[in-house]
Design a protein around this motif. Structure first.
Motif, PDB file in Angstrom:
ATOM      1  N   ILE A  20       0.843  -1.197   0.000  1.00 29.13           N
ATOM      2  CA  ILE A  20       0.000   0.000   0.000  1.00 29.13           C
ATOM      3  C   ILE A  20       0.877   1.246   0.000  1.00 29.13           C
ATOM      4  O   ILE A  20       1.605   1.515   0.955  1.00 29.13           O
ATOM      5  CB  ILE A  20      -0.935   0.005   1.219  1.00 29.13           C
ATOM      6  N   GLY A  21       0.806   1.972  -1.098  1.00 28.89           N
ATOM      7  CA  GLY A  21       1.555   3.209  -1.215  1.00 28.89           C
ATOM      8  C   GLY A  21       0.639   4.413  -1.143  1.00 28.89           C
ATOM      9  O   GLY A  21      -0.539   4.306  -0.797  1.00 28.89           O
ATOM     10  N   GLY A  22       1.182   5.568  -1.498  1.00 23.29           N
ATOM     11  CA  GLY A  22       0.397   6.781  -1.415  1.00 23.29           C
ATOM     12  C   GLY A  22      -0.685   6.873  -2.474  1.00 23.29           C
ATOM     13  O   GLY A  22      -1.756   7.419  -2.232  1.00 23.29           O
ATOM     14  N   THR A  23      -0.425   6.301  -3.653  1.00 21.88           N
ATOM     15  CA  THR A  23      -1.358   6.408  -4.776  1.00 21.88           C
ATOM     16  C   THR A  23      -2.067   5.100  -5.065  1.00 21.88           C
ATOM     17  O   THR A  23      -3.286   5.067  -5.262  1.00 21.88           O
ATOM     18  CB  THR A  23      -0.601   6.873  -6.036  1.00 21.88           C
ATOM     19  N   ASN A  24      -1.314   4.010  -5.078  1.00 21.44           N
ATOM     20  CA  ASN A  24      -1.857   2.705  -5.450  1.00 21.44           C
ATOM     21  C   ASN A  24      -1.723   1.704  -4.310  1.00 21.44           C
ATOM     22  O   ASN A  24      -0.773   1.766  -3.518  1.00 21.44           O
ATOM     23  CB  ASN A  24      -1.116   2.145  -6.670  1.00 21.44           C
ATOM     24  N   ALA A  25      -2.676   0.797  -4.258  1.00 25.20           N
ATOM     25  CA  ALA A  25      -2.609  -0.332  -3.322  1.00 25.20           C
ATOM     26  C   ALA A  25      -2.766  -1.611  -4.139  1.00 25.20           C
ATOM     27  O   ALA A  25      -3.708  -1.736  -4.933  1.00 25.20           O
ATOM     28  CB  ALA A  25      -3.693  -0.229  -2.263  1.00 25.20           C
ATOM     29  N   ARG A  26      -1.839  -2.533  -3.947  1.00 25.64           N
ATOM     30  CA  ARG A  26      -1.844  -3.801  -4.681  1.00 25.64           C
ATOM     31  C   ARG A  26      -2.060  -4.941  -3.697  1.00 25.64           C
ATOM     32  O   ARG A  26      -1.404  -4.993  -2.653  1.00 25.64           O
ATOM     33  CB  ARG A  26      -0.532  -3.977  -5.442  1.00 25.64           C
ATOM     34  N   PHE A  27      -2.965  -5.839  -4.056  1.00 31.22           N
ATOM     35  CA  PHE A  27      -3.310  -6.944  -3.173  1.00 31.22           C
ATOM     36  C   PHE A  27      -3.278  -8.264  -3.939  1.00 31.22           C
ATOM     37  O   PHE A  27      -3.508  -8.307  -5.151  1.00 31.22           O
ATOM     38  CB  PHE A  27      -4.715  -6.751  -2.580  1.00 31.22           C
ATOM     39  N   ALA A  28      -3.011  -9.325  -3.195  1.00 29.71           N
ATOM     40  CA  ALA A  28      -3.084 -10.675  -3.754  1.00 29.71           C
ATOM     41  C   ALA A  28      -3.491 -11.617  -2.636  1.00 29.71           C
ATOM     42  O   ALA A  28      -3.271 -11.343  -1.441  1.00 29.71           O
ATOM     43  CB  ALA A  28      -1.750 -11.097  -4.362  1.00 29.71           C
ATOM     44  N   LEU A  29      -4.079 -12.749  -3.023  1.00 32.41           N
ATOM     45  CA  LEU A  29      -4.545 -13.747  -2.067  1.00 32.41           C
ATOM     46  C   LEU A  29      -3.738 -15.017  -2.221  1.00 32.41           C
ATOM     47  O   LEU A  29      -3.576 -15.537  -3.329  1.00 32.41           O
ATOM     48  CB  LEU A  29      -6.028 -14.039  -2.297  1.00 32.41           C
ATOM     49  N   LEU A  30      -3.200 -15.485  -1.116  1.00 31.10           N
ATOM     50  CA  LEU A  30      -2.425 -16.723  -1.078  1.00 31.10           C
ATOM     51  C   LEU A  30      -3.299 -17.770  -0.395  1.00 31.10           C
ATOM     52  O   LEU A  30      -3.509 -17.718   0.819  1.00 31.10           O
ATOM     53  CB  LEU A  30      -1.137 -16.482  -0.297  1.00 31.10           C
ATOM     54  N   VAL A  31      -3.824 -18.705  -1.186  1.00 33.17           N
ATOM     55  CA  VAL A  31      -4.773 -19.679  -0.656  1.00 33.17           C
ATOM     56  C   VAL A  31      -4.096 -20.651   0.287  1.00 33.17           C
ATOM     57  O   VAL A  31      -4.639 -21.018   1.338  1.00 33.17           O
ATOM     58  CB  VAL A  31      -5.475 -20.430  -1.809  1.00 33.17           C
ATOM     59  N   ASP A  32      -2.893 -21.109  -0.092  1.00 32.48           N
ATOM     60  CA  ASP A  32      -2.118 -21.990   0.776  1.00 32.48           C
ATOM     61  C   ASP A  32      -0.640 -21.787   0.456  1.00 32.48           C
ATOM     62  O   ASP A  32      -0.288 -20.969  -0.400  1.00 32.48           O
ATOM     63  CB  ASP A  32      -2.534 -23.465   0.623  1.00 32.48           C
ATOM     64  N   ALA A  33       0.220 -22.548   1.124  1.00 29.47           N
ATOM     65  CA  ALA A  33       1.654 -22.332   0.980  1.00 29.47           C
ATOM     66  C   ALA A  33       2.188 -22.726  -0.387  1.00 29.47           C
ATOM     67  O   ALA A  33       3.311 -22.370  -0.740  1.00 29.47           O
ATOM     68  CB  ALA A  33       2.401 -23.101   2.068  1.00 29.47           C
ATOM     69  N   PHE A  34       1.392 -23.454  -1.178  1.00 26.14           N
ATOM     70  CA  PHE A  34       1.870 -23.942  -2.465  1.00 26.14           C
ATOM     71  C   PHE A  34       1.261 -23.200  -3.643  1.00 26.14           C
ATOM     72  O   PHE A  34       1.741 -23.325  -4.771  1.00 26.14           O
ATOM     73  CB  PHE A  34       1.568 -25.442  -2.594  1.00 26.14           C
ATOM     74  N   ALA A  35       0.213 -22.441  -3.402  1.00 24.20           N
ATOM     75  CA  ALA A  35      -0.489 -21.760  -4.495  1.00 24.20           C
ATOM     76  C   ALA A  35       0.256 -20.497  -4.914  1.00 24.20           C
ATOM     77  O   ALA A  35       0.940 -19.856  -4.118  1.00 24.20           O
ATOM     78  CB  ALA A  35      -1.910 -21.409  -4.058  1.00 24.20           C
TER      79      ALA A  35
END
Length: 341
Positions: A20-35
């Protein structure tokens, strides 16, 4: 009861990771340790009054897999239960996120800690080497990121763990060395009597250099944005812009060399952030590496240290994902920054 916790470093999956920066926020989802991380569309911070609304509308309402943990990298110092971001009005409140959004765990780290985590495991395809030097795999590393500001972090290896070392290295003093520097420096605006690296090595720093170059030569400075300056320079279309990017590369090389000596970064110095990628053609030129190595009496040492531009499009998320999968591989300090339900 929600409380900060520093005794456990394993986080329940699924894990939401965010940069999360001042202009943009980037997100991702890690379902498990291998995905592989599932990335979400980039969030414009200005479109939401707070991070909770952004998470609810852009993440939680769009996926059937609900995260149990959140590991978020923030552009700013992390202290207390309310963490304001440096360059946007969002305030991150982990207790509210746990109470209202369903998380069991929330960990907050500095954005350049995430960049440091990334450089522990970048593949050859995610970086481009600039100049000579040989990487020593268990040796210390450092990362610099000119962007909205200038981020700096170190990475040291001890007790079988990579330990990120955040700090405020972007605010070290810089001074003139060459005859041209002495012509330009009077036209740079000091902050309380000094010029810091961040005043030169970020987006607004490009403009500071460009205007100072133009003022020193007694000519107009019609270009208005960093993108204007860099694009005109790379296209070889504007003399002041060309010199600006050459000087930017020189000053970045000087500061990168300083950080290499501070951390004895025989594992490499890594240039992260969008500006480094955008001016990569200029960084391949002679100015950056020559300034990096020009560190008498230790020039011979600097010649042995490799330098890289990070080309991974979301390196911070990659670093957070590596940590989320195997937290025991990293010595990330969690005291006062980890909240549990």
């Amino acid at each position: 009861m929600v409380r900060p916790n520093d005794s456990e470093t394993n986080f329940p999956f699924p894990i939401l990771i965010g940069d999360i920066g001042g202009t943009n926020a980037r997100f991702a989802l890690l379902v498990d340790a291998f995905a592989e991380p599932k990335q979400f569309p980039i969030v414009q911070t200005a479109d939401f009054k707070n991070i909770d609304d952004a998470l609810q509308q852009c993440i939680l309402d769009t996926t059937s897999v609900q995260p149990r943990s959140a590991i978020l990298a923030l552009a700013g110092p992390i202290e207390g239960d309310e963490v304001p971001l440096t360059n946007c009005p969002w305030v991150v409140r982990p207790r509210d996120m746990i109470a209202n959004l369903g998380f069991d765990d929330v960990l907050l780290v500095n954005d350049f800690e995430a960049q440091a985590l990334a450089i522990a495991s970048l593949s050859e395809g995610d970086r481009e080497k600039i100049g000579p030097g040989t990487e020593r795999h268990a040796a210390s590393r450092t990362v610099l990121g000119p962007g909205t500001g200038l981020g700096v972090a170190g990475l040291v290896y001890a007790r079988h763990s990579w330990i990120p070392v955040p700090g405020e290295g972007g605010h070290v003093d810089v001074g003139p060395r060459s005859e041209r520097d002495h012509q330009i420096w009077p036209f740079l605006e000091p902050i309380e009597g000094r010029i810091s690296a961040e005043q030169l090595l970020c987006g607004r720093g490009i403009m500071n250099i460009y205007r100072a170059v133009s003022a020193a030569d007694g000519v107009d400075a019609p270009l208005e944005t960093p993108a204007d300056v860099t694009s005109r320079a790379l296209a070889q279309e504007d003399r002041a812009a060309i010199e600006t990017v050459a000087l930017f590369s020189t000053y970045l090389g000087r500061v990168a060399g300083d950080m290499a000596m501070i951390f004895m970064a025989k594992g490499g110095v890594f240039l992260a952030g969008g500006i480094s990628q955008k001016i990569l053609p200029a960084l391949r030129g002679p100015e950056f590496r020559a300034a990096f190595e020009d560190k008498a009496p230790h020039s011979a040492l600097l010649k042995t240290i490799p330098t890289y531009v990070v080309t991974h499009p979301v390196a911070a998320l990659a670093g957070l994902a590596a940590f989320a999968r195997m937290p025991d591989r990293f010595g990330v300090a969690t005291e006062g920054r980890h909240w549990k339900r």
